[in-house]
Write a protein that holds these residues in place. Structure first.
Motif, mmCIF file in Angstrom:
data_model
loop_
_atom_site.group_PDB
_atom_site.id
_atom_site.type_symbol
_atom_site.label_atom_id
_atom_site.label_comp_id
_atom_site.label_asym_id
_atom_site.label_seq_id
_atom_site.Cartn_x
_atom_site.Cartn_y
_atom_site.Cartn_z
ATOM 1 N N ASP A 9 -2.782 7.109 27.830
ATOM 2 C CA ASP A 9 -3.546 8.253 27.320
ATOM 3 C C ASP A 9 -2.831 8.943 26.159
ATOM 4 O O ASP A 9 -2.666 10.172 26.132
ATOM 5 N N THR A 11 -2.424 10.607 22.773
ATOM 6 C CA THR A 11 -3.240 11.362 21.821
ATOM 7 C C THR A 11 -2.318 11.969 20.774
ATOM 8 O O THR A 11 -1.291 12.566 21.106
ATOM 9 N N THR A 13 -2.564 14.184 17.009
ATOM 10 C CA THR A 13 -3.402 14.837 16.015
ATOM 11 C C THR A 13 -2.567 15.261 14.814
ATOM 12 O O THR A 13 -1.391 15.614 14.946
ATOM 13 N N VAL A 18 -7.901 13.682 14.322
ATOM 14 C CA VAL A 18 -7.410 13.080 15.566
ATOM 15 C C VAL A 18 -7.096 11.620 15.255
ATOM 16 O O VAL A 18 -7.983 10.799 15.089
ATOM 17 N N ASP A 21 -6.772 8.923 20.191
ATOM 18 C CA ASP A 21 -7.527 9.653 21.205
ATOM 19 C C ASP A 21 -7.476 8.900 22.531
ATOM 20 O O ASP A 21 -8.223 7.946 22.751
ATOM 21 N N ASN A 22 -6.514 9.284 23.388
ATOM 22 C CA ASN A 22 -6.368 8.674 24.722
ATOM 23 C C ASN A 22 -6.235 7.154 24.656
ATOM 24 O O ASN A 22 -6.942 6.417 25.350
ATOM 25 N N TYR A 59 3.098 14.512 20.559
ATOM 26 C CA TYR A 59 1.915 13.791 21.025
ATOM 27 C C TYR A 59 1.700 14.107 22.501
ATOM 28 O O TYR A 59 2.574 14.682 23.175
ATOM 29 N N THR A 219 -9.102 4.837 18.963
ATOM 30 C CA THR A 219 -9.333 4.639 20.397
ATOM 31 C C THR A 219 -9.133 3.164 20.758
ATOM 32 O O THR A 219 -9.246 2.284 19.907
#
Length: 509
Positions: A9, A11, A13, A18, A21-22, A59, A219
């Motif tokens: 997960d 993530t 930014t 972003v 994302d996970n 992160y 993703t």
């Protein structure tokens, strides 16, 4: 099989963006795990998190390595755990020896003094492991790119690597060096070393990968197990771009016209070693509306030929004649070459093709400032109109034409290079490795631009180390080896086997 790495997960930014994302990634012990995705998909960002470039706290998510959650504060932390990343731009010091580079920052010393005997001896052991026969005392600047890549891997071995990350390791290598590198990765797998391979060359991924994780828009789209099922390049492409590219190359209906470019008896000597000719009596033609390919192995003299034609940007004691539309033209300087209708898009867009720290607008108009000026003064309104026009026509993905060019993806940087030369309105474009280091979706867009240029009556000469690319977009292909043009084939009759046969036959003479 146990996992040496799990990224859970993740993530990440940046201001207003972003980037990840996970994202989830699992790498098994002793496997080659490929990471695929278009430029901007998040591959490099994910690897920078893993290697500590983006430290813990920058992160969200967890890095689980060898069963433990890790909080890397920097590259030194990840390397201490046996995680080593080799970037696309090699981090070697050319003026130092191989041994000095291998142990740079990790010197073998006794009582504060470097032990050169031990340094060279250990370096020789690592070089033997990667199959490099050079002396550890050889300077890196005296090695080709393929061998420099092996020095980087030897450097990783000196850090007792357990997980090796390679970012586009073959992007600048010829087919022979690429094959040797992939074979070495397979040998590492047999020794239990895990590898993460980032590559846009899907044939290489299909050849060596045990698993493939595909990222799209930050993703995780899929993880493909190559042992459990047969994975085709089309499967990877579909996951990368979100659609099937049934044809890698846009359809072409060539309308080849009059003779446009003629080069006769072109010879070039090495600028430092005048006794060495790098281009030997080369003669070739390009017709209006024609895409002509120039094939050959690294070191064949293709780039030297192109740069010497473009304003004598390379070489010494240059001889020969250039004609455009049947008229002899002066290409002795870059300005005169452009005025004659000849442009050259370099293979090294970051060093020579763009001013990376400048904005997109200025890069697009740089080769034809007269086209956006009133006398000696730039007309800023006209410059904006021109830049916006090429941004739209070439589908350059940027937040605005005022964005710095270094922040664009490789594919969009290449479109800026093409836009710069299109605004100069040349008759003939020489494109040197126009799709190097860009993903399959962006490649298709570059091919479409080339097709449109040919349809508009331009003459295009494409230099590429990817033979399928030449076969897919060219009408005719010249083959170059050791400075000579050794063969010519219509694209309909050309094949990789025929091209390699021409190269090998002439090399044996």
């Amino acid at each position: 099989m146990t996992h040496i790495l799990e990224m859970r997960d993740i993530t990440k930014t940046f201001p207003g963006v972003v980037a990840l994302d996970n994202v989830n990634l699992q790498v098994r012990q002793g496997e080659i795990h490929a990471l695929a995705g278009e430029n901007g998909a998040g591959k490099s960002t994910l690897m920078k998190i893993l290697s500590g470039v983006y430290p813990y706290g920058d992160y969200q998510g967890d890095i689980v390595y060898e069963g433990e959650v890790k909080k890397f504060r920097g590259i030194a932390d990840s390397e201490a755990e046996g995680i080593v990343i080799i970037h696309q731009e090699l981090a070697l010091v050319p003026e130092l020896s191989i041994a000095e580079n291998i142990f740079l920052g990790n010197e073998i010393a006794r009582f504060g003094v470097i032990d050169w005997h031990a340094t060279n001896e250990l370096a020789a052991d690592h070089l033997k492991w990667v199959g490099l026969k050079e002396s550890p005392r050889t300077k890196v600047q005296d090695l080709g790119l393929g061998k420099q890549q092996l020095v980087e891997i030897a450097k990783a071995l000196s850090k007792e690597v357990k997980l090796l990350i390679l970012d586009e390791p073959t992007s600048s290598l010829n087919e022979q060096d690429s094959a040797a590198l992939l074979k070495l990765l397979a040998e590492f797998r047999e020794r239990g070393i895990s590898s993460i391979l980032i590559s846009h060359k899907l044939n290489e991924i299909s050849q060596v990968a045990d698993s493939i994780t595909v990222l799209r828009d930050g993703t995780t789209v899929s993880t493909l197990d190559c042992a459990a099922a047969s994975i085709s390049e089309d499967d990877i492409i579909r996951d990368m771009v979100g659609r099937s590219l049934s044809d890698r190359f846009p359809p072409r209906h060539p309308k080849i016209g009059e003779l446009l470019l003629e080069v006769e008896h072109w010879s070039v000597r090495h600028p430092q070693h005048l006794d060495r000719r790098v281009v030997k009596d080369a003669s070739f033609t390009v017709r209006r509306g024609e895409v002509v390919g120039l094939a050959g192995l690294m070191g064949a003299g293709r780039t030297e030929l192109a740069m010497s034609l473009f304003g004598r940007s390379y070489g010494a004691d240059i001889a020969g004649e250039v004609r455009i539309r049947g008229k002899a033209v002066d290409v002795s300087t870059v300005e005169r070459a452009i005025a004659a209708g000849l442009c050259y898009a370099t293979e090294d867009r970051k060093s020579y093709g763009l001013v990376l720290d400048d904005i997109v607008k200025h890069n697009l108009t740089l080769a034809n400032l007269e086209g956006v000026a009133n006398g000696p003064v730039i007309d800023h309104a006209r410059e904006i109109r021109v830049a916006e026009d090429y941004r739209r026509r070439l589908n350059i993905k940027t937040s605005s034409i005022a964005q710095k060019t270094l922040n664009l993806s490789g594919g969009n940087q290449q479109k800026v290079v093409l836009g710069k030369w299109l605004f100069a309105d040349p008759e003939v474009l020489i494109l040197d490795e126009p799709t190097r280091g860009i993903d399959v979706g962006a490649k298709y867009e570059i091919y479409s631009i080339i097709t449109d240029l040919a349809a508009a009556g331009k003459g295009i000469l494409v230099i590429s180390s990817e033979m399928p690319e030449l076969l897919g977009i060219c009408d005719r292909i010249y083959v170059m080896n050791a400075g000579r043009l050794v063969g010519e084939l219509p694209a309909a009759e050309a094949s990789q086997e025929k091209i390699m046969s021409m190269i090998i036959r002439t090399a044996e003479k």
